[in-house]
Scaffold this motif. Structure first.
Motif, short mmCIF file in Angstrom:
data_model
loop_
_atom_site.label_atom_id
_atom_site.label_comp_id
_atom_site.label_asym_id
_atom_site.label_seq_id
_atom_site.Cartn_x
_atom_site.Cartn_y
_atom_site.Cartn_z
N GLU B 93 19.65 1.53 0.30
CA GLU B 93 18.60 1.07 -0.20
C GLU B 93 17.69 0.65 1.10
O GLU B 93 16.46 0.57 0.99
CB GLU B 93 18.82 0.09 -1.36
N TRP B 94 18.16 -0.14 1.90
CA TRP B 94 17.53 -0.62 3.22
C TRP B 94 17.08 0.61 3.84
O TRP B 94 15.88 0.27 4.03
CB TRP B 94 18.50 -1.37 4.01
N THR B 97 13.80 1.67 2.60
CA THR B 97 12.61 1.00 2.22
C THR B 97 11.50 1.56 3.26
O THR B 97 10.37 1.63 2.80
CB THR B 97 12.89 -0.34 2.71
N ASN B 98 11.64 2.30 4.22
CA ASN B 98 10.85 2.88 4.94
C ASN B 98 10.62 4.37 5.23
O ASN B 98 10.11 4.99 5.76
CB ASN B 98 10.98 2.37 6.55
N ARG B 126 13.61 2.63 -6.49
CA ARG B 126 13.16 1.83 -5.24
C ARG B 126 12.72 0.45 -5.74
O ARG B 126 11.65 0.41 -6.55
CB ARG B 126 12.05 2.28 -4.65
N PHE B 128 11.99 -2.09 -3.61
CA PHE B 128 11.24 -2.83 -2.26
C PHE B 128 9.73 -2.52 -2.79
O PHE B 128 9.24 -1.39 -2.75
CB PHE B 128 11.62 -2.21 -0.99
N ARG B 129 9.07 -3.62 -2.69
CA ARG B 129 7.49 -3.38 -3.06
C ARG B 129 6.48 -3.44 -1.80
O ARG B 129 5.53 -3.11 -2.15
CB ARG B 129 7.26 -4.51 -4.07
N TYR B 130 7.08 -3.55 -0.59
CA TYR B 130 6.37 -3.97 0.70
C TYR B 130 6.03 -2.55 1.14
O TYR B 130 6.30 -1.48 0.92
CB TYR B 130 6.84 -4.86 1.38
N LYS B 132 5.50 0.60 3.98
CA LYS B 132 6.46 1.30 4.72
C LYS B 132 5.88 1.45 6.15
O LYS B 132 4.79 1.60 6.41
CB LYS B 132 6.38 2.93 4.22
#
Lengths: 171, 899
Positions: B93-94, B97-98, B126, B128-130, B132
């Motif tokens: 998952e980490w 994120t990108n 996913r 993660f909302r931030y 990429k």
């Protein structure tokens, strides 16, 4: 004896029911937008082809009736060089629509596809591509993908930081 | 052996490996990224977490990285533990994120290790909302496409490129979460093995740029087990076809030959098959000026029928780039006395010498894997990186591996790559590179010596003498050479498994003899010494094992009138003799028939040209440097009238009602007749499977009912392949195929090249059915060594004359791969190289055009290049480059001829 009378009664009763049969083709039944009929390729809101030639529809097709070849424009935007559906084999299962990651391939409620020649059931990209976005109005794959294309540089897609400055030494 | 408990189940595993390797070997699915069987562990990605328990009573356990934990007897781990699973899922998952939303337009999709691992861990949504992170890409040349956004920072690429392949122009740059994998600026990746990044990279940062031009997913390609035709190492490859054209070539694991790695010539040279220069139908050349017409197969065979009906009047020129079967069919057509091996006299002499050295001497030819396991290497006279690239990479591994033996003393396991590297620092194993011209292996070498071939040979003899005094010593060695020889000999004597590598490209038999004496001297001293001789073409060794004569015999037969018809099989004579000589040969033959896959000067002069299948479209057997006979099977049936060389020859024989081939209907028949007629090839066996034919297509192969629909609605039955146990279909044999017949590697849940894990006995080892190929050459027992006694005189430069030595070139030096547009882009400019002092004496400087006249022929113009490492009195010739005429190596060019 009793059952025979019952049957006659049932038939008599049906004489007063509303008619189900319609006079096709003068009138036609309502088909919901989700009805699975003729397949189309749609365009994104900017009017560009949505299909990115990822081959997923072809892979998922249980009768293997989709074949295509990917190519790219000079800016790296990928699209199908040809896209062919053999409707004489298609079973309208809709798996291709489900597999499509860009909402490009969609099934429409149109089912009037009979032909005298089987060969006319082979649809090429020109026959499949429509001018609108179909059922999904807003989605544009390239706006969320990381690939740079003409008019959308790195870091300009939705939810993207501007490109990293590799030479920066800031902590 | 140690017993490990995985989720409570005991398993017997080999000690000395790590848990990840052990678990994968046992068949468990454990995700990983930074670990690679060829690159070992660094513990960077934290993906292969498992839970380790102290003992059977311990219920809590602790999370450890499987790739960094050695196998120990009684160790208890759990892969299935909920906490370990959650950990692995979070790691993905980490990483994600990108990771860009690119899979549909990513060339890695469908053969992506990251996709497989993501599915394996179950990460699907996913959270993660931030934003990429993004990167700009670099242009890395014609071979690789760069898309840095997709990077997961596993460091595999830089570990492969810099540590494994010895590249210097690629690195990890930047700091913090901005790390970047690329060059310091845009430009061509220089290393000859850069293409492997496409397979080493677990995601789509590096992808095959040539495939991108006609992109097809892995599941849509029709594969076959094949052999790379571009040099004599015989790397196993899987070519992939779609819509009748070849789309890519990928590595086909063979632990004894190529392992996980191919060179760029092999990987990207395949496009010659799709080249415009392909001959696609029979051609007949009329009497008129350049009157060429396409004719039908029947007409062509009818035309040649009278020419070949009397075998005594025909001479057949075989080819070291055609299969054994094709060559044997030609031998049957013309009879053994009139079959020539298709090599020039010196070429054939060297190849035969190589065979006799390997077969009659005590030093066996090593497999590539065996070279990698050597602990001291001597390279004599051959620029391996350019003529047999995979061998050069193996030498690099040997040099890299040797000091790691020291790490074992500190109890550092060999798989702990970072710790081993720290322990060994910049230490390298002993390697001597003695060649006439600068060599790409120089940076890995302990000693380098630039000398003319005679001096290289003398150095070899001197080392041999220093190793074993029974070996003859050269006289009048210079003090520098003597001490170098002694130093090298000391290092070789300290080694357990030294290897001597040499080759025939510099044209010197003395170098071969010196290498043989050295390897045998090491054997006499009780070392497990190996001797590898690099030959130029994919079947040079096979032809050397056959009984044909040299091209000079063909010339003689044609010129004295005993032969009227010349049959040239897959051979361009202009690459093997002077232009005028080749022209004269083709003109003096009454009829010349050429069977070849691409147009070349020979086919341009032949009366009848028959279109042969390129190697990837053909079936047959080739023999590599090691004497390993390896079969290859056609990937697809080529269009039009293209067929295998041996098939054309059988057709010709039956058209002429010749009896030799009347029972030959398939490749197996030719093979059977061949092994009967030529005992040296007796090991080449048939291979069949029971229970249906092996499908060449993956089970996901798509578009069957649409790909031909625009031409014809009725779907034809797929072609039958009578020559192999493989089918042009997605259906058929299910089960474990013999590895020599495995068209591609796939396993449920493993779509990337890592799928090969599931087909190996143990990770990084042999495939389940053994290593493909049969060795035809085994060394003689070493009781009595017959030393080579004749030692050449020291090279003495002649006044105003220069000795020509070859400058082999990986890109452009080979006939077929250069037709590939990507390889053609990498071809270096042709030039004649000289020591600047020599050039100055001639009044020339770099870039000036030198005019060279040889034997009264037309002058050859070639720009001059300075090469200060080249010994004085020697000139480097870029043999084989496009536009460069054939010149016999080790001939002298004089001042009179140069202006």
């Amino acid at each position: 004896m009793l059952s025979a009378l019952k049957t006659i009664w049932l038939v008599l009763r049906h004489m007063f029911h509303r008619r189900v049969t319609v006079q096709y083709p003068e009138t036609s039944n309502y088909l919901a937008p989700r009805y699975r009929g003729r397949i189309v390729l749609t365009r994104d809101p900017d009017g560009e082809e949505r299909c990115v030639a990822c081959y997923l529809c072809a892979a998922v097709c249980p009768v293997d009736c989709i074949s295509l070849q990917a190519t790219e424009d000079e800016h790296g935007r990928r699209y199908p060089e040809f896209f062919r559906i053999n409707f004489s084999r298609c079973i309208f299962c809709g798996f291709c629509e489900e597999a499509c990651p860009t909402y490009s391939i969609q099934l429409t409620p149109d089912n009037e596809m009979s032909e005298y020649k089987r060969k006319n059931l082979v649809y090429e990209k020109d026959d499949l591509l429509i001018s609108g976005p179909g059922k999904y109005h807003d989605y544009n794959f390239y706006r969320v993908a990381g690939l740079a294309i003409q008019g959308k540089d790195k870091g300009e897609a939705e939810n993207e930081e501007p490109p990293v400055d590799v030479r920066s030494l800031l902590p | 052996m140690a017993t490990i408990y995985v989720d409570g189940t005991p398993h017997e595993v080999e000690e000395g490996q790590n848990l990840l390797q052990a678990c994968l070997s046992l068949g468990y699915d454990l995700p990983y990224f930074c670990w690679h069987p060829a690159l070992h562990s660094v513990g960077a990605c934290r993906q292969c977490a498992v839970k380790q328990f102290k003992d059977e009573r311990d219920a809590r356990g602790r999370i450890v990285m499987a790739c960094m934990t050695p196998v120990a007897d009684g160790i208890r781990i759990s892969i299935d533990d909920p906490e370990a699973r959650e950990f692995r899922k979070s790691v993905i998952e980490w990483l994600m994120t990108n990771h860009p939303h690119d899979c549909p337009i990513c060339d890695e999709g469908g053969s992506c290790h990251l996709q497989d691992m993501t599915v394996m861990t179950g990460h699907a949504h996913r959270r993660f909302r931030y934003k990429k992170r993004t990167y700009r890409n670099q242009c890395l040349g014609p071979f690789l496409n760069h898309e840095m956004n997709r990077c997961i920072q596993c460091y595999r690429c830089v570990r492969f490129y810099r540590d494994y392949a010895g590249g210097r122009d690629f690195d990890v740059l930047g700091s913090r979460n901005r790390v970047y994998f690329g060059r310091h600026e845009d430009g061509v990746l220089e290393n000859e093995f850069s293409g492997n990044l496409a397979e080493i990279c677990p995601t789509g940062v590096f992808t095959d740029k040539t495939l991108k031009k006609h992109y097809t997913r892995k599941w849509d390609l029709q594969w076959s087990p094949s052999i790379c035709p571009h040099c004599a190492v015989g790397c196993n490859v899987s070519p992939g076809e779609r819509y009748g054209s070849l789309r890519c070539v990928v590595n086909r694991y063979n632990d004894a030959v190529n392992g996980y790695v191919l060179c760029d010539r092999g990987r990207f040279g395949y496009e010659y098959v799709n080249s415009e220069k392909r001959i696609r139908g029979p051609l007949a050349r009329g009497a008129g000026e350049n009157a060429v017409e396409a004719v039908s197969k029947g007409t062509a065979l009818e035309r040649i029928r009278p020419w070949i009906s009397e075998p005594e009047r025909v001479v057949g020129i075989g080819s070291p780039r055609a299969s054994l079967e094709s060559n044997f069919a030609l031998r049957a057509l013309v009879g053994p006395e009139r079959f020539v091996a298709g090599m020039s006299d010196p070429e054939l002499r060297l190849a035969r010498r190589a065979v006799s050295i390997l077969r009659d001497g005590p030093a066996a030819p090593p497999s590539v894997a065996e070279i990698e396991a050597c602990d001291a290497v001597v390279v004599l006279g051959e620029d391996l990186t350019n003529s047999a690239p995979r061998l050069a990479l193996a030498v690099r591994q040997a040099v890299r591996r040797q000091p790691t033996e020291k790490a074992a003393r500190f109890k550092i396991p060999a798989w702990d790559a970072a710790a081993v590297a720290y322990c060994c620092q910049n230490e390298k194993g002993p390697l001597l590179v003695a060649t006439p011209a600068p060599d790409r292996l120089d940076d890995a070498a302990t000693w380098t010596r630039r000398a003319a071939p005679d001096d290289v040979a003398r150095l070899g003899f001197a080392i041999a003498h220093a190793v074993c005094s029974a070996s003859p010593a050269p006289d009048a060695m210079s003090e520098a050479d003597r001490s170098l020889a002694e130093e090298v000999a000391r290092a070789l004597k300290d080694a357990k498994r030294p290897a001597v590598l040499t080759g025939v490209s510099c044209g010197s038999e003395d170098v071969l003899r010196a290498a043989a004496n050295l390897a045998w001297a090491l054997r006499a001293e009780g070392k497990d010494a190996r001797l590898s001789i690099a030959l130029p073409e994919c079947n040079s060794m096979g032809l050397a094992l056959m009984d044909g004569g040299s091209l000079d015999q063909a010339i003689e037969a044609v010129e004295n009138g005993s032969a009227q018809t010349l049959v040239v099989l897959e051979n361009d004579l202009f690459r093997r003799m002077e232009k005028t000589k080749a022209e004269r040969l083709l003109e003096s033959a009454q009829h010349a028939i050429a069977i070849d896959c691409v147009e070349n000067p020979t086919t341009a002069r032949a009366e009848i040209v028959l279109p042969a299948a390129a190697l990837y479209e053909a079936s047959g057997t080739v023999v590599n440097n090691e004497g390993r006979a390896q079969r290859f099977d056609r990937c697809y049936v080529a269009e039009d009238n293209i067929q295998d060389g041996w098939r054309w020859l059988i057709d010709a024989m039956s058209a002429a009602r010749r009896s030799e081939a009347k029972d030959w209907t398939s490749l197996d028949d030719v093979r059977a007749a061949m092994t009967e007629a030529l005992p040296a090839l007796a090991g080449v066996a048939q291979l069949r499977v029971e229970g249906g034919k092996i499908p060449r297509q993956p089970h996901r192969y798509s578009g069957r009912t649409a790909m031909r629909a625009h031409i014809d609605m009725s779907e034809p039955t797929p072609p039958e392949d009578a020559d192999s146990p493989l089918a042009f279909s997605m259906e058929g044999y299910s089960g474990a195929e013999p590895p020599a017949l495995q068209p591609f590697f796939w396993s449920p849940g493993w779509n990337s090249p890592s799928a090969v894990n599931k087909h190996q006995r143990e990770i990084g080892g042999a495939l389940r059915g053994g290593s493909p190929g049969i060795r035809l050459i085994e060394a003689a027992p070493s009781e009595k060594i017959v030393w080579f006694e004749e030692i050449p005189q020291a090279f003495s430069r002649r006044p105003d004359e220069w000795l020509l030595v070859p400058l082999s070139r990986i890109f452009g030096g080979e006939e077929l791969s250069v037709l590939s547009p990507a390889v053609a882009e990498r071809v270096a400019a042709a030039c004649i190289a000289m020591n600047p002092k020599d050039a100055e004496a001639l009044g020339l400087k770099a870039g000036d055009e030198a005019e060279i006249r040889l034997g009264g022929t037309e002058p050859i113009r070639q720009p001059l290049a300075d090469m200060k490492e080249l010994p004085e009195g020697v000139a480097g010739w870029p043999s084989g480059l496009p536009g460069v005429e054939w010149v016999e190596m080790l001939s002298w060019i004089g001042r009179k001829g140069t202006d």
